[in-house]
Design an enzyme around this catalytic site. Structure first.
Site, PDB file in Angstrom:
ATOM      1  NE  ARG A  74      -2.294   5.059 -11.246  1.00 32.32           N
ATOM      2  CZ  ARG A  74      -2.087   3.969 -10.507  1.00 32.32           C
ATOM      3  NH1 ARG A  74      -0.880   3.664 -10.101  1.00 32.32           N
ATOM      4  NH2 ARG A  74      -3.074   3.182 -10.193  1.00 32.32           N
ATOM      5  CG  HIS A 118      -4.577   2.881  -5.137  1.00 29.66           C
ATOM      6  ND1 HIS A 118      -3.674   3.243  -6.129  1.00 29.66           N
ATOM      7  CD2 HIS A 118      -3.938   1.958  -4.391  1.00 29.66           C
ATOM      8  CE1 HIS A 118      -2.536   2.560  -5.952  1.00 29.66           C
ATOM      9  NE2 HIS A 118      -2.670   1.782  -4.898  1.00 29.66           N
ATOM     10  CD  GLU A 163      -1.165  -3.217  -8.174  1.00 31.70           C
ATOM     11  OE1 GLU A 163      -1.257  -3.818  -7.098  1.00 31.70           O
ATOM     12  OE2 GLU A 163      -0.089  -2.866  -8.655  1.00 31.70           O
ATOM     13  CG  ASN A 292       0.203  -0.754 -11.449  1.00 33.73           C
ATOM     14  OD1 ASN A 292       0.198   0.093 -12.349  1.00 33.73           O
ATOM     15  ND2 ASN A 292      -0.593  -0.677 -10.408  1.00 33.73           N
ATOM     16  CE1 TYR A 294       6.240  -1.366  -7.217  1.00 33.66           C
ATOM     17  CE2 TYR A 294       4.192  -2.323  -8.017  1.00 33.66           C
ATOM     18  CZ  TYR A 294       4.890  -1.252  -7.490  1.00 33.66           C
ATOM     19  OH  TYR A 294       4.245  -0.066  -7.241  1.00 33.66           O
ATOM     20  CD  GLU A 369       1.140   1.204  -8.315  1.00 29.56           C
ATOM     21  OE1 GLU A 369       1.742   0.260  -7.729  1.00 29.56           O
ATOM     22  OE2 GLU A 369      -0.018   1.534  -8.061  1.00 29.56           O
TER      23      GLU A 369
HETATM   24  C1  PNW Z   1       1.032  -2.056  -5.431  1.00 30.22           C
HETATM   25  N1  PNW Z   1       1.532  -8.560  -4.604  1.00 30.22           N
HETATM   26  O1  PNW Z   1       0.721  -3.063  -4.515  1.00 30.22           O
HETATM   27  C2  PNW Z   1       0.080  -0.916  -5.114  1.00 30.22           C
HETATM   28  O2  PNW Z   1      -0.649  -0.432  -6.201  1.00 30.22           O
HETATM   29  C3  PNW Z   1       0.695   0.199  -4.326  1.00 30.22           C
HETATM   30  O3  PNW Z   1      -0.302   0.894  -3.615  1.00 30.22           O
HETATM   31  C4  PNW Z   1       1.786  -0.356  -3.427  1.00 30.22           C
HETATM   32  O4  PNW Z   1       2.263   0.580  -2.517  1.00 30.22           O
HETATM   33  C5  PNW Z   1       2.869  -0.864  -4.360  1.00 30.22           C
HETATM   34  O5  PNW Z   1       2.375  -1.782  -5.312  1.00 30.22           O
HETATM   35  C6  PNW Z   1       4.061  -1.488  -3.643  1.00 30.22           C
HETATM   36  O6  PNW Z   1       3.669  -2.636  -2.943  1.00 30.22           O
HETATM   37  C7  PNW Z   1       0.994  -4.407  -4.626  1.00 30.22           C
HETATM   38  O7  PNW Z   1       1.512  -9.140  -3.531  1.00 30.22           O
HETATM   39  C8  PNW Z   1       0.871  -5.150  -3.463  1.00 30.22           C
HETATM   40  O8  PNW Z   1       1.692  -9.167  -5.676  1.00 30.22           O
HETATM   41  C9  PNW Z   1       1.049  -6.504  -3.468  1.00 30.22           C
HETATM   42  C10 PNW Z   1       1.346  -7.157  -4.634  1.00 30.22           C
HETATM   43  C11 PNW Z   1       1.473  -6.437  -5.812  1.00 30.22           C
HETATM   44  C12 PNW Z   1       1.294  -5.060  -5.795  1.00 30.22           C
END
Ligand code: PNW
Length: 469
Positions: A74, A118, A163, A292, A294, A369
Site C-alpha cells: 500500500r 495521504h 485517516e 488503521n 495503533y 495500518e
Molecule cells: C498514522 N493520532 O498516523 C499515519 O497514517 C501514518 O502516516 C503514520 O506514520 C502512522 O500512523 C504512525 O504514526 C497517525 O494522533 C498519527 O491519533 C497520529 C495519530 C494517529 C495516526
C-alpha cells in the site's frame, strides 16, 4: 492460527514519508513541505526533502518486499507530482513514476493498493483555503479521475483518503500536522469536505477505472473506552467516539452525521456547510473499509489539561484536536508502551474489527495500518534485532485471526511501515519500519521482524514470537 489462503500480507508507506525528490520532475510544494520547512514544526527541523529516497530506489525497495515474501503493498500518490497546482492537466512524468512502480510490483506478484491522499495537499490549494473550503473536494475528485485514468488498467485496489481524522483535526484543530492551523470550526468544516471529497472521488474513480476496481477509505477509527461506568464518563466517551468515528462512518456508512455530534458541537459550528445532496454523495458505495489501528483511547469527564498522546496527536499543542470537548480528559491506558508512548493493546484491534463487522455488515475489511515504533539499532555485526516489534505484530495478527474466527471478513493486513521513514512531526526520530534505514547512507537492512513477518506471509501461519528468523 492459519490465515485464509487469499489473505493479503502487505506493508504500507506514504509518498511524503518515503519519496524525497521533492523538487524533481515538476513536483511543487505540498502543505507538508511548507510545514516541515517552518522552524519549530518538526523535531530537529526534519523534512521530507530526501526522506528515504524511494523515488530513486523504488526498484530495490520492491525487490526487498519480494525477497521477504510480501504479496501486497500500500503506497500513496503525491498529488503535487501529478497535478502540481492542484488543478489542470496531469503531469505525465509524475504519473509515469507510479506506473513504473506498479509494473515492478505486478511483475513480482505484489498486489498494489493505491491511496490517493495521504495528507500532502498541494500548497496552492491550501492557499485557496484548504480542506475547510468546499472547492477542495471538487479538486480532489478531479485528481482522483486523473490517477484512475492513468493507473486503472493495472491497479484494482484503491483507497481515497488516509485517516481524514488526522487531516481535519491535527491539521486544522491542534495544528500539530500541516497546515498547522488551530481553528476548531475550520476543523469540522474540513472533516465534512474530506467526507465530500471521498464521495466525489470514489464516484470519479469508478467511472475512470474498470468495473473490477475496489474502492475503499482508510479510517483511524479509534477504540474509545470510558474510564468508569459513571454517566459523565460514558457521555465523555460517547462524545469523543462521535468526533473520532461517527463524524466519518456516520455519513459514509449510514448517510447521516450522528445527531449527538450536532448537539455537542453546536457551540463551535452550525454545520450550515452540509448542503442538500452531500450526504447522498458521501454514501457512495464502498467495496471495502480500511482500518488503521495503533492503540485505544481512555477518557473521562473532567476539566484540566487534556493530556496523553491520543489527546495531542503528534507533539504537544496548546490547542485541542477535539472541538468542543475541552471538558474531556485523556488518560494513559495501563500497560506496556511503544516508543511513541502508545499502549500496546491487541484487544482493541479485535474490538474495532468486530464493531465494523456489526456496523457495516457484508463490507470486507482490511487492516490498512498497524505497527510500532521502537528505538532500533544495528548490532556490531550490522543486524537489527527487534523482538518487541515481533511481539507487537504477533499480538495484533493473532487478534485479526481471532476476529476472523469470530465471523469478521478481514481480507488483508498492511504493516506500518515497510521501512523507517519521516514520521511527520517526529521527523526521523521514530522508527516504524520492518526494514531499518541508515539515514547517513540510506542503506536498507531488514530487521528480524521483517523476516518474521515474511515467514508469516509465505506460510499463512504466525511463527512463534521466539522464532529465530
Ligand atoms: C498514522 N493520532 O498516523 C499515519 O497514517 C501514518 O502516516 C503514520 O506514520 C502512522 O500512523 C504512525 O504514526 C497517525 O494522533 C498519527 O491519533 C497520529 C495519530 C494517529 C495516526
Amino acid at each position: 492460527m492459519t490465515f485464509p489462503p487469499a489473505f493479503l500480507w502487505g506493508a504500507a508507506t506514504s509518498a511524503y514519508q518515503i519519496e524525497g525528490a521533492v523538487r524533481e520532475d515538476g513536483r511543487t510544494p505540498s502543505i507538508w513541505d511548507t510545514f516541515s520547512h517552518t522552524p519549530g514544526r518538526t523535531i530537529g527541523g526534519d523534512t521530507g526533502d530526501i526522506a528515504v529516497d524511494h523515488y530513486h530506489r523504488y526498484r530495490d525497495d520492491v525487490a526487498l518486499m519480494a525477497d521477504l515474501g510480501l504479496n501486497a503493498y500500500r503506497f500513496s500518490v503525491s498529488w503535487s507530482r501529478v497535478q502540481p497546482t492542484g488543478r489542470g492537466p496531469a503531469v505525465q512524468v509524475g504519473l509515469d513514476f507510479y506506473r513504473r512502480l506498479v509494473d515492478e510490483l505486478l511483475e513480482r506478484g505484489i498486489k498494489p493498493a493505491v491511496t490517493l491522499y495521504h495528507w500532502d495537499l498541494p500548497q496552492e490549494l491550501e492557499d485557496a483555503g484548504g480542506w475547510p473550503e468546499r472547492d477542495t473536494a471538487y479538486r480532489f475528485a478531479e485528481y482522483a479521475r486523473l490517477v484512475g485514468e492513468a493507473l486503472g488498467d493495472r491497479v484494482d485496489n484503491w483507497i481515497t483518503l488516509n485517516e481524514p481524522w488526522c487531516s481535519a483535526f491535527l491539521g486544522y484543530g491542534s495544528g500539530v500536522h500541516a497546515p498547522g492551523r488551530t481553528d476548531p470550526a475550520a476543523s469540522l468544516r474540513a472533516a465534512h469536505h474530506l467526507n465530500l471529497a471521498h464521495g466525489l472521488g470514489a464516484t470519479a474513480l469508478r467511472s475512470a477505472t474498470p468495473a473490477r476496481s475496489q474502492v475503499a477509505i482508510s479510517l483511524n477509527s479509534s477504540v474509545v473506552r470510558p474510564l468508569s461506568q459513571d454517566p459523565a464518563d460514558l457521555d465523555a466517551a460517547r462524545r469523543i467516539d462521535d468526533l473520532a468515528n461517527g463524524v466519518f462512518h456516520g455519513p459514509l456508512l449510514r448517510g447521516a452525521y450522528p445527531e449527538t455530534l450536532f448537539a455537542s458541537t453546536a457551540s463551535v459550528t452550525d454545520w450550515s456547510y452540509v448542503l442538500d445532496g452531500d450526504l447522498r454523495t458521501i454514501k457512495a458505495p464502498l467495496d471495502a473499509l480500511g482500518l488503521n489501528y495503533y492503540t485505544p483511547s481512555l477518557v473521562s469527564a473532567g476539566t484540566g489539561k487534556a493530556g496523553g498522546p491520543r489527546a495531542d496527536g503528534h507533539g504537544a499543542s496548546e490547542h485541542s484536536s477535539w472541538p468542543a470537548a475541552e471538558d474531556v480528559l485523556f488518560h494513559q491506558t495501563p500497560g506496556e508502551r511503544t516508543e511513541m508512548g502508545w499502549t500496546i493493546d491487541p484487544t482493541g484491534l479485535h474490538e474495532l474489527i468486530m464493531r465494523y463487522t456489526r456496523e457495516a455488515p457484508g463490507l470486507p475489511l482490511y487492516i490498512t495500518e498497524n505497527g510500532a515504533a521502537y528505538d532500533d539499532k544495528p548490532d556490531a555485526d550490522g543486524r537489527v534485532h527487534d523482538p518487541e516489534r515481533i511481539a507487537y505484530l504477533h499480538g495484533h495478527l493473532a487478534a485479526v485471526r481471532r476476529a476472523i474466527a469470530d465471523g469478521a471478513d478481514v481480507r488483508g493486513y498492511y504493516l506500518w511501515s515497510l521501512m523507517d521513514n519521516f514520521e511527520w512531526a517526529y521527523g526521523y526520530s521514530k522508527r516504524f519500519g520492518a526494514v531499518y534505514v541508515d539515514y547517513r547512507t540510506l542503506e536498507r537492512t531488514p530487521k528480524s521482524s521483517a523476516r518474521w513477518y515474511g515467514e508469516a506471509a509465505r506460510t499463512g501461519v504466525l511463527p512463534g514470537v521466539g522464532t529465530t528468523v
